[in-house]
Design a protein around this motif. Structure first.
Motif, PDB file in Angstrom:
ATOM      1  N   LEU A  27       0.818  -1.207   0.000  1.00 40.90           N
ATOM      2  CA  LEU A  27       0.000   0.000   0.000  1.00 40.90           C
ATOM      3  C   LEU A  27       0.858   1.265   0.000  1.00 40.90           C
ATOM      4  N   VAL A  28       1.901   1.292   0.806  1.00 38.17           N
ATOM      5  CA  VAL A  28       2.693   2.506   0.996  1.00 38.17           C
ATOM      6  C   VAL A  28       3.497   2.876  -0.253  1.00 38.17           C
ATOM      7  N   LEU A  29       4.172   1.936  -0.860  1.00 36.95           N
ATOM      8  CA  LEU A  29       5.025   2.261  -2.006  1.00 36.95           C
ATOM      9  C   LEU A  29       4.231   2.847  -3.177  1.00 36.95           C
ATOM     10  N   PRO A  30       3.112   2.261  -3.608  1.00 37.28           N
ATOM     11  CA  PRO A  30       2.330   2.893  -4.681  1.00 37.28           C
ATOM     12  C   PRO A  30       1.801   4.284  -4.292  1.00 37.28           C
ATOM     13  N   TYR A  31       1.453   4.454  -3.020  1.00 37.65           N
ATOM     14  CA  TYR A  31       0.994   5.753  -2.517  1.00 37.65           C
ATOM     15  C   TYR A  31       2.081   6.802  -2.715  1.00 37.65           C
ATOM     16  N   VAL A  32       3.307   6.472  -2.323  1.00 33.66           N
ATOM     17  CA  VAL A  32       4.423   7.404  -2.431  1.00 33.66           C
ATOM     18  C   VAL A  32       4.731   7.701  -3.902  1.00 33.66           C
ATOM     19  N   ILE A  33       4.754   6.689  -4.740  1.00 38.00           N
ATOM     20  CA  ILE A  33       5.052   6.883  -6.165  1.00 38.00           C
ATOM     21  C   ILE A  33       3.987   7.762  -6.825  1.00 38.00           C
ATOM     22  N   GLU A  34       2.726   7.527  -6.521  1.00 37.53           N
ATOM     23  CA  GLU A  34       1.645   8.337  -7.105  1.00 37.53           C
ATOM     24  C   GLU A  34       1.698   9.773  -6.594  1.00 37.53           C
ATOM     25  N   PHE A  35       1.953   9.958  -5.308  1.00 34.15           N
ATOM     26  CA  PHE A  35       2.051  11.296  -4.731  1.00 34.15           C
ATOM     27  C   PHE A  35       3.185  12.063  -5.403  1.00 34.15           C
ATOM     28  N   ARG A  36       4.300  11.406  -5.602  1.00 34.56           N
ATOM     29  CA  ARG A  36       5.456  12.030  -6.260  1.00 34.56           C
ATOM     30  C   ARG A  36       5.096  12.474  -7.673  1.00 34.56           C
ATOM     31  N   LYS A  37       4.380  11.651  -8.407  1.00 34.03           N
ATOM     32  CA  LYS A  37       3.954  12.011  -9.767  1.00 34.03           C
ATOM     33  C   LYS A  37       3.084  13.263  -9.756  1.00 34.03           C
ATOM     34  N   GLN A  38       2.206  13.362  -8.773  1.00 33.16           N
ATOM     35  CA  GLN A  38       1.323  14.519  -8.688  1.00 33.16           C
ATOM     36  C   GLN A  38       2.079  15.797  -8.340  1.00 33.16           C
ATOM     37  N   LEU A  39       3.041  15.703  -7.430  1.00 33.75           N
ATOM     38  CA  LEU A  39       3.800  16.883  -7.026  1.00 33.75           C
ATOM     39  C   LEU A  39       4.846  17.304  -8.051  1.00 33.75           C
ATOM     40  N   PHE A  40       5.346  16.337  -8.809  1.00 32.37           N
ATOM     41  CA  PHE A  40       6.407  16.618  -9.781  1.00 32.37           C
ATOM     42  C   PHE A  40       6.009  16.128 -11.169  1.00 32.37           C
ATOM     43  N   MET A  42       6.496  17.346 -13.930  1.00 30.31           N
ATOM     44  CA  MET A  42       7.518  17.625 -14.929  1.00 30.31           C
ATOM     45  C   MET A  42       8.580  16.526 -15.028  1.00 30.31           C
ATOM     46  N   LEU A  43       8.602  15.614 -14.072  1.00 29.82           N
ATOM     47  CA  LEU A  43       9.573  14.528 -14.082  1.00 29.82           C
ATOM     48  C   LEU A  43       9.029  13.325 -14.847  1.00 29.82           C
ATOM     49  N   ASP A  44       9.916  12.558 -15.430  1.00 35.86           N
ATOM     50  CA  ASP A  44       9.529  11.348 -16.147  1.00 35.86           C
ATOM     51  C   ASP A  44       8.968  10.346 -15.140  1.00 35.86           C
ATOM     52  N   PRO A  45       7.676  10.006 -15.248  1.00 36.23           N
ATOM     53  CA  PRO A  45       7.079   9.092 -14.259  1.00 36.23           C
ATOM     54  C   PRO A  45       7.630   7.670 -14.343  1.00 36.23           C
ATOM     55  N   GLU A  46       8.319   7.349 -15.432  1.00 33.00           N
ATOM     56  CA  GLU A  46       8.902   6.013 -15.580  1.00 33.00           C
ATOM     57  C   GLU A  46      10.237   5.882 -14.854  1.00 33.00           C
ATOM     58  N   LYS A  47      10.859   7.022 -14.511  1.00 31.45           N
ATOM     59  CA  LYS A  47      12.144   6.999 -13.797  1.00 31.45           C
ATOM     60  C   LYS A  47      11.868   7.064 -12.301  1.00 31.45           C
ATOM     61  N   ILE A  48      11.952   5.927 -11.667  1.00 31.99           N
ATOM     62  CA  ILE A  48      11.701   5.828 -10.229  1.00 31.99           C
ATOM     63  C   ILE A  48      13.035   6.042  -9.501  1.00 31.99           C
ATOM     64  N   PRO A  49      13.072   6.960  -8.530  1.00 30.66           N
ATOM     65  CA  PRO A  49      14.320   7.198  -7.787  1.00 30.66           C
ATOM     66  C   PRO A  49      14.805   5.949  -7.052  1.00 30.66           C
ATOM     67  N   ARG A  50      16.110   5.905  -6.817  1.00 30.57           N
ATOM     68  CA  ARG A  50      16.749   4.747  -6.190  1.00 30.57           C
ATOM     69  C   ARG A  50      16.140   4.412  -4.837  1.00 30.57           C
ATOM     70  N   ASP A  51      15.834   5.432  -4.036  1.00 34.25           N
ATOM     71  CA  ASP A  51      15.288   5.128  -2.706  1.00 34.25           C
ATOM     72  C   ASP A  51      13.940   4.413  -2.796  1.00 34.25           C
ATOM     73  N   LEU A  52      13.185   4.670  -3.854  1.00 33.16           N
ATOM     74  CA  LEU A  52      11.897   3.989  -4.009  1.00 33.16           C
ATOM     75  C   LEU A  52      12.064   2.625  -4.668  1.00 33.16           C
ATOM     76  N   LEU A  53      13.009   2.521  -5.589  1.00 33.13           N
ATOM     77  CA  LEU A  53      13.288   1.216  -6.196  1.00 33.13           C
ATOM     78  C   LEU A  53      13.779   0.215  -5.152  1.00 33.13           C
ATOM     79  N   ASP A  54      14.597   0.696  -4.235  1.00 31.21           N
ATOM     80  CA  ASP A  54      15.177  -0.149  -3.180  1.00 31.21           C
ATOM     81  C   ASP A  54      14.566   0.192  -1.815  1.00 31.21           C
ATOM     82  N   PHE A  55      13.277   0.458  -1.798  1.00 33.74           N
ATOM     83  CA  PHE A  55      12.598   0.961  -0.605  1.00 33.74           C
ATOM     84  C   PHE A  55      12.900   0.125   0.643  1.00 33.74           C
TER      85      PHE A  55
END
Length: 193
Positions: A27-40, A42-55
Motif C-alpha cells: 500500500l505505501v510504495l504505490p501511494y508514495v510513487i503516485e504522490f510524487r507524480k502529482q507533485l512533480f 515535470m519529471l519522467d514518471p517512468e524513472k523511479i528514484p533509487r530510494d523507491l526502487l530499493d525501498f
C-alpha cells in the motif's frame, strides 16, 4: 516504533502514526510513487528514484533508515515521511562528517494539510533519528512546492544553500539535533516574509 494516537479537535482526529513494515509495502510504495507524480508532473514518471526502487533496503533494512505512515481511523493512508542515510551527492554543500540523514517523502493528503499532521509525522521521525544517534537532519525542497520552505523553517531547519540543481531551483536545509537553532530559525523566518 509504537503507534500513537493524536487526539485533536480539527481534521487529524484519531490518526495513528507507525513505522512502515514489510507488510505495509503493497500500500505505501504505490501511494508514495503516485504522490510524487502529482507533485512533480515535470519529471519522467517512468524513472523511479533509487530510494523507491530499493525501498525495503533503504528505509527498512539500513540502520539509518525509517519510514513512517499516518492512517485515519478507517485505516486509510493519509501521510508519510522517511529518512535515509545521506549520501553526500551534493558535494558543494559544506557538510562535515556528523552522522547525517536526509528527510524525504513528506506527503500529506490534501484533506489533512495545515492540520498539524506534517508536524506530527516530523516529530515522530525526529524521535527515531535521536534513537539512532543522528546528529544532523538534511533536506532539500523547491520554491514551487507551496508552503514547503516555510513549513521546514517552522520545524527548526535553516537555509544551508539556495541554488539550481538539474534545472530546478533548490533550497538545501539542515537542522542539528541537540542544538538550538532558534536564532537561525528566527532570522530565516523573517527573510521568508
Amino acid at each position: 516504533m509504537n503507534k500513537i494516537d493524536l487526539q485533536r479537535t480539527d481534521s487529524i482526529t484519531n490518526i495513528a502514526i507507525s513505522a512502515v513494515t514489510v507488510d505495509d509495502l503493497e500500500l505505501v510504495l504505490p501511494y508514495v510513487i503516485e504522490f510524487r507524480k502529482q507533485l512533480f508532473p515535470m519529471l519522467d514518471p517512468e524513472k523511479i528514484p533509487r530510494d523507491l526502487l530499493d525501498f525495503k533496503q533503504v528505509y527498512l533494512d539500513e540502520q539509518a533508515g525509517t519510514f513512517l505512515q499516518a492512517r485515519d481511523s478507517s485505516g486509510k493512508l493519509v501521510g508519510v515521511i522517511g529518512m535515509l542515510a545521506y549520501d553526500y551527492r551534493f558535494p558543494h554543500l559544506d557538510l562535515d562528517a556528523r552522522k547525517t540523514v536526509e528527510i524525504a517523502r513528506l506527503f500529506v493528503a490534501p484533506d489533512y494539510r495545515r492540520s498539524g499532521l506534517g508536524t506530527a509525522l516530523f516529530r515522530q521521525l525526529t524521535k527515531a533519528a535521536k534513537k539512532k544517534a543522528v546528529e544532523r537532519l538534511y533536506l532539500h525542497t523547491h520554491p514551487f512546492l507551496e508552503g514547503a520552505h516555510e513549513f521546514w523553517l517552522k520545524q527548526g531547519f535553516y537555509l544551508k544553500e539556495f541554488c539550481d540543481e538539474s534545472g530546478f531551483p533548490t533550497i538545501h536545509m539542515e537542522q542539528l539535533l541537540g542544538q538550538s537553532n532558534d536564532l537561525k530559525y528566527s532570522a530565516e523566518l523573517e527573510l521568508s516574509k
